[in-house]
Design a protein around this motif. Structure first.
Motif, PDB file in Angstrom:
ATOM      1  N   LYS A 112      -6.551  12.309 -21.718  1.00  0.00           N
ATOM      2  CA  LYS A 112      -6.253  12.725 -23.089  1.00  0.00           C
ATOM      3  C   LYS A 112      -7.367  13.586 -23.661  1.00  0.00           C
ATOM      4  CE  LYS A 112      -3.246   8.851 -24.365  1.00  0.00           C
ATOM      5  NZ  LYS A 112      -3.131   7.587 -25.148  1.00  0.00           N
ATOM      6  N   LEU A 113      -8.615  13.155 -23.459  1.00  0.00           N
ATOM      7  CA  LEU A 113      -9.736  13.933 -23.990  1.00  0.00           C
ATOM      8  C   LEU A 113      -9.844  15.270 -23.263  1.00  0.00           C
ATOM      9  CD1 LEU A 113     -12.167  14.261 -25.811  1.00  0.00           C
ATOM     10  CD2 LEU A 113     -13.516  12.899 -24.200  1.00  0.00           C
ATOM     11  N   GLY A 114      -9.661  15.248 -21.938  1.00  0.00           N
ATOM     12  CA  GLY A 114      -9.718  16.490 -21.170  1.00  0.00           C
ATOM     13  C   GLY A 114      -8.669  17.484 -21.602  1.00  0.00           C
ATOM     14  N   LYS A 115      -7.478  16.997 -21.926  1.00  0.00           N
ATOM     15  CA  LYS A 115      -6.405  17.877 -22.381  1.00  0.00           C
ATOM     16  C   LYS A 115      -6.778  18.561 -23.691  1.00  0.00           C
ATOM     17  CE  LYS A 115      -1.483  17.880 -23.585  1.00  0.00           C
ATOM     18  NZ  LYS A 115      -0.251  17.041 -23.738  1.00  0.00           N
ATOM     19  N   GLU A 116      -7.370  17.806 -24.612  1.00  0.00           N
ATOM     20  CA  GLU A 116      -7.770  18.380 -25.904  1.00  0.00           C
ATOM     21  C   GLU A 116      -8.864  19.434 -25.712  1.00  0.00           C
ATOM     22  OE1 GLU A 116      -6.337  17.975 -28.673  1.00  0.00           O
ATOM     23  OE2 GLU A 116      -5.178  16.129 -28.470  1.00  0.00           O
ATOM     24  N   LEU A 117      -9.854  19.124 -24.873  1.00  0.00           N
ATOM     25  CA  LEU A 117     -10.986  20.040 -24.709  1.00  0.00           C
ATOM     26  C   LEU A 117     -10.603  21.280 -23.913  1.00  0.00           C
ATOM     27  CD1 LEU A 117     -13.863  17.486 -23.971  1.00  0.00           C
ATOM     28  CD2 LEU A 117     -13.301  18.583 -26.148  1.00  0.00           C
ATOM     29  N   SER A 118      -9.586  21.157 -23.026  1.00  0.00           N
ATOM     30  CA  SER A 118      -9.203  22.294 -22.180  1.00  0.00           C
ATOM     31  C   SER A 118      -8.475  23.376 -22.951  1.00  0.00           C
ATOM     32  CB  SER A 118      -8.337  21.816 -21.012  1.00  0.00           C
ATOM     33  OG  SER A 118      -7.117  21.255 -21.477  1.00  0.00           O
ATOM     34  N   VAL A 119      -8.159  23.132 -24.211  1.00  0.00           N
ATOM     35  CA  VAL A 119      -7.565  24.180 -25.041  1.00  0.00           C
ATOM     36  C   VAL A 119      -8.533  25.345 -25.192  1.00  0.00           C
ATOM     37  CG1 VAL A 119      -6.725  24.736 -27.356  1.00  0.00           C
ATOM     38  CG2 VAL A 119      -6.061  22.573 -26.275  1.00  0.00           C
ATOM     39  N   SER A 120      -9.820  25.040 -25.281  1.00  0.00           N
ATOM     40  CA  SER A 120     -10.819  26.097 -25.502  1.00  0.00           C
ATOM     41  C   SER A 120     -11.840  26.210 -24.378  1.00  0.00           C
ATOM     42  CB  SER A 120     -11.562  25.847 -26.824  1.00  0.00           C
ATOM     43  OG  SER A 120     -12.139  24.555 -26.824  1.00  0.00           O
ATOM     44  N   ASN A 121     -11.872  25.250 -23.443  1.00  0.00           N
ATOM     45  CA  ASN A 121     -12.843  25.270 -22.347  1.00  0.00           C
ATOM     46  C   ASN A 121     -12.137  24.978 -21.029  1.00  0.00           C
ATOM     47  OD1 ASN A 121     -14.358  24.375 -24.908  1.00  0.00           O
ATOM     48  ND2 ASN A 121     -16.061  24.859 -23.534  1.00  0.00           N
ATOM     49  N   ASP A 122     -12.678  25.498 -19.940  1.00  0.00           N
ATOM     50  CA  ASP A 122     -12.113  25.246 -18.617  1.00  0.00           C
ATOM     51  C   ASP A 122     -12.731  24.000 -17.992  1.00  0.00           C
ATOM     52  OD1 ASP A 122     -10.491  27.489 -18.699  1.00  0.00           O
ATOM     53  OD2 ASP A 122     -12.066  28.788 -17.852  1.00  0.00           O
ATOM     54  N   VAL A 123     -11.902  23.239 -17.297  1.00  0.00           N
ATOM     55  CA  VAL A 123     -12.360  22.036 -16.602  1.00  0.00           C
ATOM     56  C   VAL A 123     -13.011  22.431 -15.281  1.00  0.00           C
ATOM     57  CG1 VAL A 123     -11.653  19.867 -15.531  1.00  0.00           C
ATOM     58  CG2 VAL A 123     -10.524  20.646 -17.626  1.00  0.00           C
ATOM     59  N   ARG A 124     -14.134  21.824 -14.965  1.00  0.00           N
ATOM     60  CA  ARG A 124     -14.730  21.930 -13.634  1.00  0.00           C
ATOM     61  C   ARG A 124     -15.359  20.575 -13.322  1.00  0.00           C
ATOM     62  NH1 ARG A 124     -19.425  26.112 -12.626  1.00  0.00           N
ATOM     63  NH2 ARG A 124     -17.747  27.662 -12.766  1.00  0.00           N
ATOM     64  N   LEU A 125     -14.797  19.855 -12.356  1.00  0.00           N
ATOM     65  CA  LEU A 125     -15.250  18.499 -12.074  1.00  0.00           C
ATOM     66  C   LEU A 125     -16.597  18.475 -11.364  1.00  0.00           C
ATOM     67  CD1 LEU A 125     -11.893  16.810 -10.998  1.00  0.00           C
ATOM     68  CD2 LEU A 125     -12.961  16.893 -13.262  1.00  0.00           C
ATOM     69  N   LYS A 126     -16.888  19.498 -10.568  1.00  0.00           N
ATOM     70  CA  LYS A 126     -18.161  19.553  -9.845  1.00  0.00           C
ATOM     71  C   LYS A 126     -19.079  20.586 -10.480  1.00  0.00           C
ATOM     72  CE  LYS A 126     -20.118  20.003  -5.203  1.00  0.00           C
ATOM     73  NZ  LYS A 126     -19.836  20.265  -3.762  1.00  0.00           N
ATOM     74  N   ASP A 127     -20.290  20.167 -10.829  1.00  0.00           N
ATOM     75  CA  ASP A 127     -21.308  21.035 -11.431  1.00  0.00           C
ATOM     76  C   ASP A 127     -20.799  21.796 -12.655  1.00  0.00           C
ATOM     77  OD1 ASP A 127     -23.191  20.350  -9.460  1.00  0.00           O
ATOM     78  OD2 ASP A 127     -22.391  21.866  -8.101  1.00  0.00           O
TER      79      ASP A 127
END
Length: 330
Positions: A112-127
């Protein structure tokens, strides 16, 4: 630069000890700080950002420090949409403190938090550029991790890694926490008058604090010097002394931090251990400057007269042993 709220994700050992250590670090590095909130596994305070680095470099019972982004009820997560983070890629990491919020799915929370933040930022799980951390405790706390505390270096200085050691010695993280409880600052003169194998003065010197040591056992003084040399640390002063002799020899000092002897194997010269403690309190008052502080670990609570008690924190070690961290003021 204006103060901002910062979140301390505590390691969780032993009740009030972790948050009290954070307070001591703040007194030393951010004297204008304001405590905002605390609870299971966390402490929140407002202070200027330039204090984060020096605090993180000295603190030992905290895992992460970073800007507090918000605290939310698990029954109302609508506020997650208001969280804003700087530009850059991000990941979300979640920790459940001591099994709290068992009925909340931590992975669902991360999604849920990742979905909200990915509106303006890209997800990268490593580094990723940004690590957003979630602590599930009395509430769901979200913060931007700015420093991960280096606890590995403390392991590298533990008893078994020293050339001269005794198994009866505080782990470096607790020796450092004891120093931090006093609010000692870089350049202060700290004395350990029951230095043993030097664990406390090793940590003090590595923090930029001037360290002095004494003990009534000459073997311990020699061993402390050997250990300090091994870690390439300076010992400001040292001497073989009975506790009653430290005042005229070392005074005045800014801080005392010490773990006096206790237990059946302790060498006392036939004197009862509580008699040694009483003499120590009088000597601490003589050697400390007015307003100076002492951090003293003992196996039970002690009347610190003529010093004044500023704080007391209990560390449960095992069934027959607890350590009482006394914070005293002259």
């Amino acid at each position: 630069m204006s103060p901002s709220p910062f979140f301390f994700e505590l390691s969780g050992e032993h009740g009030s000890l972790c948050s009290a250590e954070a307070m001591g670090c703040l007194r030393a590095e951010a004297p204008g700080f304001r405590a905002l909130s605390s609870g299971p596994g966390y402490f929140i305070a407002s202070f200027e950002e330039n204090a984060v680095e020096p605090i993180a470099d000295r603190i030992s019972l905290t895992r992460h420090i970073g800007r507090h982004l918000g605290s939310f009820s698990p029954n109302d997560l609508s506020g997650l949409g208001s969280i804003r983070i700087p530009e850059g890629t991000f990941s979300v990491r979640c920790r459940r403190f001591e099994g709290m919020m068992r009925d909340i799915d931590s992975q669902d929370l991360v999604r849920k938090l990742g979905k909200e933040l990915s509106v303006s930022n890209d997800v990268r799980l490593k580094d990723p550029d940004i690590e957003v951390r979630v602590l599930m405790s009395d509430m769901i706390h979200v913060f931007l991790s700015e420093r991960t505390v280096d606890r590995e270096s403390l392991e590298n200085r533990k008893v078994s890694e020293r050339p001269f050691f005794s198994p009866i010695s505080l782990h470096p993280k607790y020796a450092r926490a004891l120093i931090n409880l006093t609010g000692a600052r870089k350049g202060d003169l700290l004395l350990d008058p029951f230095c043993g194998t030097g664990g406390i003065v090793i940590e003090a010197a590595s923090m930029g604090i001037r360290a002095a040591a004494s003990d009534f056992d000459s073997e311990m003084i020699a061993g402390t010097r050997e250990n300090m040399d091994f870690f390439n640390l300076d010992l400001e002063d040292s001497d073989v002394l009975d506790i009653s002799e430290i005042g005229p020899r070392f005074g005045p000092v800014d801080v005392i931090a010490t773990d006096p002897p206790y237990g059946r194997s302790t060498k006392t010269g036939g004197e009862k251990i509580d008699s040694i403690y009483a003499r120590a309190m009088r000597s601490f008052s003589e050697v400390l400057r007015p307003g100076g502080t002492a951090g003293v670990v003992l196996p039970h609570e002690l009347d610190p007269s003529p010093l004044k008690m500023d704080g007391l924190h209990v560390q449960r070690v095992h069934g027959s042993l607890s350590r009482y961290y006394h914070v005293l003021r002259n």
